[in-house]
Write a protein that holds these residues in place. Structure first.
Motif, short mmCIF file in Angstrom:
data_model
loop_
_atom_site.label_atom_id
_atom_site.label_comp_id
_atom_site.label_asym_id
_atom_site.label_seq_id
_atom_site.Cartn_x
_atom_site.Cartn_y
_atom_site.Cartn_z
N THR A 47 -50.24 5.01 -14.08
CA THR A 47 -50.60 3.49 -13.78
C THR A 47 -49.31 2.71 -14.29
OG1 THR A 47 -50.89 2.95 -16.39
CG2 THR A 47 -52.82 3.72 -15.11
N GLU A 48 -49.47 1.51 -13.85
CA GLU A 48 -48.21 0.54 -13.72
C GLU A 48 -47.69 0.41 -15.11
OE1 GLU A 48 -48.30 -4.12 -12.93
OE2 GLU A 48 -48.16 -3.08 -11.31
N LYS A 49 -48.88 0.01 -16.27
CA LYS A 49 -48.36 -0.13 -17.49
C LYS A 49 -47.74 1.13 -18.01
CE LYS A 49 -50.30 -1.81 -21.90
NZ LYS A 49 -51.30 -2.43 -22.60
N ASP A 50 -48.30 2.42 -17.60
CA ASP A 50 -47.53 3.45 -18.22
C ASP A 50 -45.97 3.74 -17.83
OD1 ASP A 50 -49.93 4.72 -19.24
OD2 ASP A 50 -50.39 5.70 -17.24
N ILE A 51 -45.92 3.25 -16.48
CA ILE A 51 -44.60 3.34 -16.16
C ILE A 51 -43.52 2.27 -16.92
CG2 ILE A 51 -43.03 2.95 -14.05
CD1 ILE A 51 -45.18 3.98 -12.20
N GLY A 52 -44.21 0.97 -16.89
CA GLY A 52 -43.40 0.13 -17.64
C GLY A 52 -42.97 0.39 -19.07
N LEU A 53 -43.99 1.14 -19.89
CA LEU A 53 -43.70 1.38 -21.27
C LEU A 53 -42.80 2.49 -21.34
CD1 LEU A 53 -47.22 1.17 -22.76
CD2 LEU A 53 -45.44 -0.40 -23.13
N PHE A 54 -42.64 3.49 -20.30
CA PHE A 54 -41.82 4.42 -20.31
C PHE A 54 -40.32 3.99 -19.58
CE2 PHE A 54 -39.34 7.86 -17.73
CZ PHE A 54 -39.43 8.79 -18.67
N LEU A 55 -40.38 3.17 -18.79
CA LEU A 55 -39.22 2.69 -18.28
C LEU A 55 -38.41 2.05 -19.20
CD1 LEU A 55 -37.52 2.22 -15.51
CD2 LEU A 55 -38.94 0.21 -15.26
N PHE A 56 -38.68 1.39 -19.80
CA PHE A 56 -37.97 0.54 -20.84
C PHE A 56 -37.90 0.78 -22.42
CE2 PHE A 56 -39.67 -2.22 -17.26
CZ PHE A 56 -38.32 -2.46 -16.52
N SER A 57 -38.55 2.05 -22.74
CA SER A 57 -38.30 2.57 -23.88
C SER A 57 -37.71 3.87 -23.97
CB SER A 57 -39.50 2.58 -24.50
OG SER A 57 -41.03 3.31 -23.93
N GLU A 58 -38.16 4.74 -22.96
CA GLU A 58 -37.70 5.95 -22.94
C GLU A 58 -36.14 6.18 -23.08
OE1 GLU A 58 -37.57 10.01 -22.89
OE2 GLU A 58 -39.30 8.74 -23.04
N THR A 59 -35.72 7.02 -23.82
CA THR A 59 -34.29 7.30 -24.21
C THR A 59 -33.44 8.48 -23.22
OG1 THR A 59 -34.47 8.65 -26.11
CG2 THR A 59 -34.35 6.31 -26.24
N THR A 60 -34.26 9.00 -22.47
CA THR A 60 -33.64 10.15 -21.68
C THR A 60 -32.44 9.84 -21.09
OG1 THR A 60 -34.20 11.75 -19.90
CG2 THR A 60 -35.35 9.80 -19.82
N LYS A 61 -31.41 10.39 -20.59
CA LYS A 61 -30.45 10.26 -19.67
C LYS A 61 -30.79 10.45 -18.23
CE LYS A 61 -27.47 9.73 -23.17
NZ LYS A 61 -26.94 8.55 -23.49
N ARG A 62 -31.83 10.99 -17.90
CA ARG A 62 -32.12 11.26 -16.64
C ARG A 62 -32.50 9.89 -15.89
NH1 ARG A 62 -37.21 15.14 -16.44
NH2 ARG A 62 -37.86 14.01 -18.26
N GLY A 63 -31.94 9.77 -14.50
CA GLY A 63 -32.24 8.52 -13.66
C GLY A 63 -33.79 8.82 -13.26
N LEU A 64 -34.29 7.81 -12.72
CA LEU A 64 -35.59 7.83 -12.35
C LEU A 64 -35.89 8.54 -11.10
CD1 LEU A 64 -36.79 4.07 -12.98
CD2 LEU A 64 -36.75 6.10 -14.46
N GLU A 65 -34.95 8.94 -10.46
CA GLU A 65 -35.21 9.79 -9.23
C GLU A 65 -35.00 11.36 -9.61
OE1 GLU A 65 -32.97 9.06 -5.72
OE2 GLU A 65 -34.25 7.56 -5.05
N GLU A 66 -34.93 11.57 -11.05
CA GLU A 66 -34.92 12.83 -11.63
C GLU A 66 -36.28 13.13 -12.48
OE1 GLU A 66 -30.29 14.05 -12.51
OE2 GLU A 66 -30.93 11.87 -13.44
N ILE A 67 -36.86 12.17 -12.58
CA ILE A 67 -38.17 12.23 -13.22
C ILE A 67 -39.34 12.35 -12.63
CG2 ILE A 67 -39.37 11.10 -15.69
CD1 ILE A 67 -36.59 9.75 -16.29
#
Length: 274
Positions: A47-67
């Motif tokens: 969901t959009e909310k899942d992505i939003g919470l992950f996007l701005f809180s996840e500390t992974t070094k991977r870029g979004l085209e790698e996840i």
């Protein structure tokens, strides 16, 4: 009216897609969720909310085209085809989810969303309740001059996907949602840069006190204007306004045109369940 009459066929995204693919699909459509497809089998939902919470809180070094989307997808909740709208609403509340699926095995034939149940309420529940009966009196807000990093931090701490923006006179003048932040993400990184470290720096910048998260203000990214409704309006009419404007919440005004709360699709679901 049966549940299948108000439901829709799902839009899917293939298993090996990335979060950046999902963001682009959501921005190009009016939907807020995607079913993850693995060779014809439906294995999860994002969901959009899942992505939003992950996007701005996840500390992974991977870029979004790698996840891959499989990293943050959630299980699909199936229900029987004869489930009533009222019971569907109860299940959503109990499980704290925003959609249900009807199908067999690992195939989602149709998906029932909060929007579908709001549509049912608008058509079948006229003059049953007033907005004030189910509105949320507490709401989160920020100010037009607030640095973006403080706004995003507040959204993450409260686990909310949108926040009302007020001016210096405490008048509501706009709203910031995850979708607004997704658009800024795209704008800050061109198509060529929307990958790897470049976009990783962009998303971290939303919470940065040293980068654009401090320079950018709430008024720079908000969607201007708010859609409002009076507290004493029929709740079914509020449902119509939600659907016509493709929004998930309305600002509620009292008799003096002062903001007194919000009425959201979630509030309507509670009314339907009751």
């Amino acid at each position: 009216m049966t549940i299948t009459e108000i439901s829709n066929k799902p839009i899917s995204i293939i298993k090996n897609s990335t979060i950046s693919d999902a963001i682009k699909m959501l921005l190009n459509t009016k939907i807020s969720r995607l079913i993850v497809n693995d060779g014809g089998k439906h294995i999860g939902i994002i969901t959009e909310k899942d992505i939003g919470l992950f996007l701005f809180s996840e500390t992974t070094k991977r870029g979004l085209e790698e996840i891959p989307v499989t990293d943050i997808m959630k299980p699909i909740e199936f229900v029987e085809q004869d489930v009533t709208p009222k019971n569907a609403a109860k299940i959503m509340i109990e499980k704290e989810i925003s959609s249900l699926s009807i199908g067999g095995g690992q195939e989602v034939k149709v998906i029932i969303t909060k929007s579908d149940l709001v549509k049912y309420f608008a058509r079948r529940m006229q003059e049953k309740n007033k907005v004030v009966d189910f509105m949320t009196h507490n709401y989160e807000s920020t100010h037009t001059a607030a640095p973006l990093y403080k706004v995003v931090r507040k959204m993450l701490e409260r686990k909310i996907s949108r926040i009302i923006v007020k001016n210096q006179q405490e008048e509501p003048v706009g709203i910031i949602s995850f979708r607004d932040l997704f658009r800024i993400s795209i704008e800050l990184g061109s198509e060529d840069d929307f990958s790897g470290t470049n976009f990783d720096n962009v998303r971290r910048g939303f919470l940065s006190e040293d980068g654009f998260g401090d320079i950018s203000l709430a008024r720079d990214v908000m969607t201007k204007g708010l859609i409002t409704i009076k507290f004493n309006e029929d709740l079914a009419e509020a449902c119509n306004v939600l659907l016509e404007n493709n929004v998930s919440g309305l600002v509620v005004l009292d008799g003096n045109n002062t903001i007194t709360g919000v009425i959201s699709k979630s509030d309507v679901i509670k009314a339907l369940a009751s």
